[in-house]
Scaffold this motif. Structure first.
Motif, short mmCIF file in Angstrom:
data_model
loop_
_atom_site.label_atom_id
_atom_site.label_comp_id
_atom_site.label_asym_id
_atom_site.label_seq_id
_atom_site.Cartn_x
_atom_site.Cartn_y
_atom_site.Cartn_z
N MET A 144 -2.42 39.07 31.35
CA MET A 144 -3.53 38.58 30.38
C MET A 144 -4.15 39.60 29.55
O MET A 144 -4.95 40.62 30.51
N LYS A 145 -4.38 39.87 28.49
CA LYS A 145 -4.97 40.62 27.61
C LYS A 145 -6.62 40.37 27.64
O LYS A 145 -7.15 39.29 27.57
N LEU A 146 -7.20 41.58 28.02
CA LEU A 146 -8.78 41.76 27.87
C LEU A 146 -9.13 43.13 27.36
O LEU A 146 -9.03 44.12 28.09
N ASP A 147 -9.34 43.18 26.01
CA ASP A 147 -9.38 44.49 25.28
C ASP A 147 -10.91 45.08 25.38
O ASP A 147 -11.27 45.82 24.95
N GLY A 148 -11.57 44.36 25.91
CA GLY A 148 -13.06 44.75 25.86
C GLY A 148 -14.11 43.61 26.71
O GLY A 148 -13.47 42.76 26.96
N GLY A 149 -15.34 44.12 27.05
CA GLY A 149 -16.40 43.38 27.38
C GLY A 149 -17.36 42.96 26.72
O GLY A 149 -17.98 42.11 27.26
N THR A 150 -17.29 43.02 25.52
CA THR A 150 -18.14 42.41 24.40
C THR A 150 -17.57 41.81 23.42
O THR A 150 -16.25 42.11 22.83
N ASN A 151 -18.11 40.77 22.85
CA ASN A 151 -17.42 39.93 21.69
C ASN A 151 -17.37 40.84 20.47
O ASN A 151 -16.39 40.64 19.73
N GLU A 152 -18.24 41.88 20.37
CA GLU A 152 -18.10 42.62 19.27
C GLU A 152 -17.11 43.31 19.31
O GLU A 152 -16.41 43.62 18.20
N ILE A 153 -16.48 44.14 20.43
CA ILE A 153 -15.38 44.98 20.42
C ILE A 153 -14.31 44.25 20.27
O ILE A 153 -13.05 44.60 19.68
N ILE A 154 -14.15 43.08 20.75
CA ILE A 154 -12.77 42.05 20.89
C ILE A 154 -12.78 41.55 19.17
O ILE A 154 -11.78 41.56 18.95
N ASP A 155 -13.83 41.25 18.76
CA ASP A 155 -13.79 40.93 17.43
C ASP A 155 -13.11 41.97 16.48
O ASP A 155 -12.61 41.86 15.59
#
Length: 261
Positions: A144-155
Protein backbone atom coordinates in the motif's frame (compact mmCIF):
# COMPACT_ATOMS: atom_id res chain seq x y z
CA UNK A 1 9.61 12.99 -20.35
CA UNK A 2 8.75 9.72 -22.04
CA UNK A 3 6.33 7.47 -20.17
CA UNK A 4 4.58 4.28 -21.20
CA UNK A 5 1.42 2.22 -20.82
CA UNK A 6 1.15 -1.54 -20.43
CA UNK A 7 -0.50 -2.73 -23.66
CA UNK A 8 -1.53 -6.16 -22.37
CA UNK A 9 -3.72 -7.59 -19.63
CA UNK A 10 -0.95 -10.02 -18.61
CA UNK A 11 2.56 -8.64 -19.04
CA UNK A 12 6.07 -9.82 -18.35
CA UNK A 13 7.51 -11.58 -16.57
CA UNK A 14 9.81 -8.73 -15.61
CA UNK A 15 12.60 -8.43 -13.07
CA UNK A 16 11.30 -6.23 -10.27
CA UNK A 17 13.65 -4.32 -7.97
CA UNK A 18 11.57 -5.26 -4.97
CA UNK A 19 9.64 -8.41 -5.90
CA UNK A 20 11.89 -10.62 -8.05
CA UNK A 21 10.57 -12.29 -11.23
CA UNK A 22 7.13 -10.73 -11.51
CA UNK A 23 4.26 -11.68 -13.80
CA UNK A 24 2.11 -8.58 -14.13
CA UNK A 25 -1.68 -8.31 -14.22
CA UNK A 26 -3.21 -5.11 -15.59
CA UNK A 27 -6.92 -4.79 -14.73
CA UNK A 28 -7.16 -1.37 -16.37
CA UNK A 29 -7.46 -0.06 -19.94
CA UNK A 30 -4.51 -0.85 -22.19
CA UNK A 31 -4.79 2.47 -24.03
CA UNK A 32 -5.07 4.97 -21.18
CA UNK A 33 -4.35 5.41 -17.50
CA UNK A 34 -7.18 5.01 -14.99
CA UNK A 35 -6.26 6.02 -11.45
CA UNK A 36 -7.51 7.74 -8.33
CA UNK A 37 -4.11 9.46 -8.05
CA UNK A 38 -2.26 11.45 -10.70
CA UNK A 39 1.26 11.13 -9.32
CA UNK A 40 3.84 13.51 -10.73
CA UNK A 41 6.32 10.60 -10.95
CA UNK A 42 4.04 7.93 -12.48
CA UNK A 43 5.74 5.90 -15.21
CA UNK A 44 2.35 5.57 -16.96
CA UNK A 45 2.04 9.33 -17.40
CA UNK A 46 -0.93 11.54 -16.58
CA UNK A 47 -4.59 10.68 -16.24
CA UNK A 48 -6.40 11.82 -19.42
CA UNK A 49 -7.85 15.32 -19.03
CA UNK A 50 -10.81 14.35 -21.17
CA UNK A 51 -12.09 10.86 -21.93
CA UNK A 52 -13.79 10.57 -25.29
CA UNK A 53 -15.42 7.28 -24.32
CA UNK A 54 -15.88 5.06 -21.29
CA UNK A 55 -12.63 3.24 -20.43
CA UNK A 56 -12.62 -0.41 -21.50
CA UNK A 57 -11.41 -2.73 -18.76
CA UNK A 58 -10.82 -6.49 -19.10
CA UNK A 59 -13.57 -8.85 -18.03
CA UNK A 60 -13.16 -11.45 -15.30
CA UNK A 61 -13.19 -14.19 -17.94
CA UNK A 62 -10.56 -12.42 -20.04
CA UNK A 63 -8.21 -12.01 -17.08
CA UNK A 64 -8.73 -15.63 -16.04
CA UNK A 65 -8.13 -17.08 -19.51
CA UNK A 66 -5.07 -14.95 -20.26
CA UNK A 67 -3.49 -15.57 -16.87
CA UNK A 68 -4.07 -19.32 -17.13
CA UNK A 69 -2.59 -19.42 -20.63
CA UNK A 70 0.54 -17.54 -19.53
CA UNK A 71 1.03 -19.73 -16.47
CA UNK A 72 0.70 -22.88 -18.59
CA UNK A 73 3.36 -21.49 -20.92
CA UNK A 74 5.69 -20.68 -18.02
CA UNK A 75 5.24 -24.16 -16.56
CA UNK A 76 6.13 -25.68 -19.92
CA UNK A 77 9.21 -23.46 -20.17
CA UNK A 78 10.14 -24.21 -16.53
CA UNK A 79 10.36 -20.47 -15.79
CA UNK A 80 7.90 -19.88 -12.98
CA UNK A 81 7.33 -16.44 -11.47
CA UNK A 82 8.32 -15.46 -7.95
CA UNK A 83 5.19 -13.35 -7.75
CA UNK A 84 2.01 -12.53 -9.65
CA UNK A 85 1.68 -8.76 -9.31
CA UNK A 86 -1.40 -6.62 -9.82
CA UNK A 87 -0.12 -3.30 -11.15
CA UNK A 88 -0.57 -1.85 -14.64
CA UNK A 89 -2.03 1.41 -15.91
CA UNK A 90 -3.34 2.88 -12.67
CA UNK A 91 -5.07 1.63 -9.54
CA UNK A 92 -5.99 -2.10 -9.79
CA UNK A 93 -8.62 -2.00 -7.04
CA UNK A 94 -10.76 0.28 -9.22
CA UNK A 95 -11.84 -2.80 -11.18
CA UNK A 96 -15.44 -3.53 -10.09
CA UNK A 97 -14.71 -7.27 -9.86
CA UNK A 98 -11.33 -6.97 -8.19
CA UNK A 99 -12.37 -9.37 -5.41
CA UNK A 100 -13.49 -12.09 -7.83
CA UNK A 101 -10.29 -11.78 -9.85
CA UNK A 102 -8.18 -12.14 -6.71
CA UNK A 103 -9.99 -15.40 -5.87
CA UNK A 104 -9.40 -16.73 -9.40
CA UNK A 105 -5.74 -15.70 -9.33
CA UNK A 106 -5.09 -17.45 -6.03
CA UNK A 107 -6.71 -20.62 -7.40
CA UNK A 108 -4.56 -20.48 -10.55
CA UNK A 109 -1.44 -19.78 -8.50
CA UNK A 110 -2.16 -22.78 -6.29
CA UNK A 111 -2.64 -24.95 -9.37
CA UNK A 112 0.36 -23.91 -11.48
CA UNK A 113 2.98 -22.24 -9.26
CA UNK A 114 2.16 -22.77 -5.58
CA UNK A 115 5.45 -21.30 -4.42
CA UNK A 116 4.72 -17.94 -6.06
CA UNK A 117 3.24 -15.07 -4.10
CA UNK A 118 0.31 -12.91 -5.14
CA UNK A 119 0.95 -9.20 -4.65
CA UNK A 120 -1.09 -6.05 -5.20
CA UNK A 121 0.45 -2.60 -5.68
CA UNK A 122 -2.23 -0.18 -4.50
CA UNK A 123 -2.51 3.51 -3.65
CA UNK A 124 -4.87 2.56 -0.79
CA UNK A 125 -7.71 4.82 -1.91
CA UNK A 126 -10.28 2.01 -2.37
CA UNK A 127 -9.90 0.48 1.07
CA UNK A 128 -13.08 2.32 2.00
CA UNK A 129 -14.71 -0.71 0.31
CA UNK A 130 -15.19 -3.78 2.51
CA UNK A 131 -14.90 -6.20 -0.42
CA UNK A 132 -11.63 -4.61 -1.54
CA UNK A 133 -10.21 -4.90 1.97
CA UNK A 134 -11.27 -8.54 2.26
CA UNK A 135 -9.69 -9.31 -1.12
CA UNK A 136 -6.45 -7.60 -0.14
CA UNK A 137 -6.32 -9.61 3.08
CA UNK A 138 -6.24 -12.81 0.98
CA UNK A 139 -3.09 -11.99 -0.97
CA UNK A 140 0.45 -12.65 0.24
CA UNK A 141 1.69 -9.09 -0.16
CA UNK A 142 -0.74 -6.19 -0.10
CA UNK A 143 1.63 -3.32 -0.83
CA UNK A 144 0.00 0.00 0.00
CA UNK A 145 1.33 3.40 -1.03
CA UNK A 146 1.92 6.15 1.52
CA UNK A 147 4.21 8.83 0.12
CA UNK A 148 4.05 11.20 3.07
CA UNK A 149 2.63 12.01 6.44
CA UNK A 150 0.95 15.32 5.62
CA UNK A 151 -1.90 16.20 3.29
CA UNK A 152 0.23 18.93 1.75
CA UNK A 153 3.00 16.61 0.56
CA UNK A 154 0.59 13.92 -0.67
CA UNK A 155 -1.42 16.55 -2.56
CA UNK A 156 1.82 17.79 -4.16
CA UNK A 157 3.29 14.38 -5.07
CA UNK A 158 0.29 12.08 -5.57
CA UNK A 159 -2.36 14.63 -6.65
CA UNK A 160 -5.39 12.63 -5.42
CA UNK A 161 -8.48 12.69 -7.60
CA UNK A 162 -11.17 13.81 -5.17
CA UNK A 163 -10.91 14.27 -1.42
CA UNK A 164 -8.02 12.71 0.50
CA UNK A 165 -7.04 12.95 4.15
CA UNK A 166 -3.89 11.24 5.37
CA UNK A 167 -5.19 10.82 8.93
CA UNK A 168 -8.28 9.01 7.67
CA UNK A 169 -6.09 6.88 5.42
CA UNK A 170 -4.00 5.84 8.41
CA UNK A 171 -7.16 4.74 10.22
CA UNK A 172 -8.22 2.70 7.20
CA UNK A 173 -4.79 1.06 6.87
CA UNK A 174 -5.06 -0.05 10.49
CA UNK A 175 -7.84 -2.42 9.32
CA UNK A 176 -5.09 -4.81 8.24
CA UNK A 177 -3.82 -5.23 11.81
CA UNK A 178 -0.25 -4.85 10.66
CA UNK A 179 -0.45 -7.50 7.92
CA UNK A 180 0.53 -5.18 5.07
CA UNK A 181 3.53 -3.60 3.41
CA UNK A 182 3.79 0.18 3.11
CA UNK A 183 5.60 1.43 0.01
CA UNK A 184 6.97 4.98 -0.14
CA UNK A 185 8.81 6.81 -2.89
CA UNK A 186 11.18 9.52 -1.73
CA UNK A 187 12.04 12.33 -4.14
CA UNK A 188 12.63 16.04 -4.39
CA UNK A 189 12.50 18.71 -7.03
CA UNK A 190 9.96 21.18 -8.32
CA UNK A 191 6.67 20.97 -10.18
CA UNK A 192 4.85 23.94 -11.69
CA UNK A 193 7.41 26.20 -10.07
CA UNK A 194 6.76 24.87 -6.56
CA UNK A 195 9.29 22.93 -4.48
CA UNK A 196 8.31 19.31 -3.79
CA UNK A 197 10.36 17.38 -1.24
CA UNK A 198 9.33 14.53 1.08
CA UNK A 199 12.93 13.93 2.20
CA UNK A 200 13.10 16.78 4.72
CA UNK A 201 13.40 15.81 8.38
CA UNK A 202 10.01 17.41 9.08
CA UNK A 203 8.25 15.40 6.37
CA UNK A 204 9.99 12.15 7.29
CA UNK A 205 9.07 12.61 10.96
CA UNK A 206 5.39 13.16 10.05
CA UNK A 207 5.50 10.02 7.89
CA UNK A 208 7.16 8.03 10.69
CA UNK A 209 4.28 8.88 13.04
CA UNK A 210 1.89 7.38 10.48
CA UNK A 211 4.04 4.26 10.18
CA UNK A 212 4.06 3.82 13.96
CA UNK A 213 0.28 3.94 14.01
CA UNK A 214 -0.22 1.60 11.03
CA UNK A 215 2.52 -0.75 12.27
CA UNK A 216 3.02 -2.64 8.97
CA UNK A 217 5.15 -5.77 8.90
CA UNK A 218 7.39 -4.16 6.30
CA UNK A 219 8.19 -0.79 4.74
CA UNK A 220 9.67 -0.50 1.25
CA UNK A 221 11.33 2.80 0.42
CA UNK A 222 12.64 3.58 -3.02
CA UNK A 223 13.19 6.45 -5.45
CA UNK A 224 12.78 7.32 -9.10
CA UNK A 225 13.94 4.69 -11.56
CA UNK A 226 12.07 5.52 -14.80
CA UNK A 227 10.98 8.57 -16.75
CA UNK A 228 8.36 10.75 -15.12
CA UNK A 229 5.58 12.86 -16.66
CA UNK A 230 6.66 15.93 -14.65
CA UNK A 231 10.02 17.52 -15.34
CA UNK A 232 12.26 18.87 -12.61
CA UNK A 233 12.12 15.83 -10.33
CA UNK A 234 15.32 14.59 -8.70
CA UNK A 235 16.15 11.00 -7.82
CA UNK A 236 17.28 10.25 -4.28
CA UNK A 237 20.41 8.18 -4.75
CA UNK A 238 20.85 4.87 -2.98
CA UNK A 239 23.37 6.14 -0.39
CA UNK A 240 20.94 8.82 0.76
CA UNK A 241 18.04 6.38 0.67
CA UNK A 242 19.98 4.09 3.01
CA UNK A 243 20.63 7.05 5.31
CA UNK A 244 16.89 7.72 5.41
CA UNK A 245 16.30 4.03 6.16
CA UNK A 246 18.80 4.14 9.04
CA UNK A 247 17.05 7.18 10.50
CA UNK A 248 13.67 5.44 10.20
CA UNK A 249 14.95 2.29 11.93
CA UNK A 250 15.92 4.38 14.96
CA UNK A 251 12.40 5.78 15.29
CA UNK A 252 10.05 2.85 14.68
CA UNK A 253 9.40 -0.50 16.42
CA UNK A 254 12.17 -2.98 15.68
CA UNK A 255 9.77 -5.65 14.38
CA UNK A 256 9.04 -3.57 11.25
CA UNK A 257 11.36 -4.58 8.42
CA UNK A 258 12.80 -1.72 6.33
CA UNK A 259 14.07 -2.27 2.79
CA UNK A 260 15.67 0.44 0.65
CA UNK A 261 16.38 0.02 -3.06
Amino acid sequence: MATFLFDKVIFGPIKSRRLGVSLGVNLLPTDQKLCSFDCIYCECGWNPKHRESKPIIPTVQEVSEKLEAQLIKMVEEKELPDVITFAGNGEPTLHPNFDKIIDITIALRDRFCPKAKVAVLSNSTKITSKKVVEALKKVDDNIMKLDGGTNEIIDAIDQPVGEFDVHNMVKLLKQFDGDLIVQTLFMRGSYNGVSVDNTTREEIDAWIECIKEIHPRQVMIYSLDRDTPAEGLIKVELDELKEIASYIVEKIPNDIKISAN
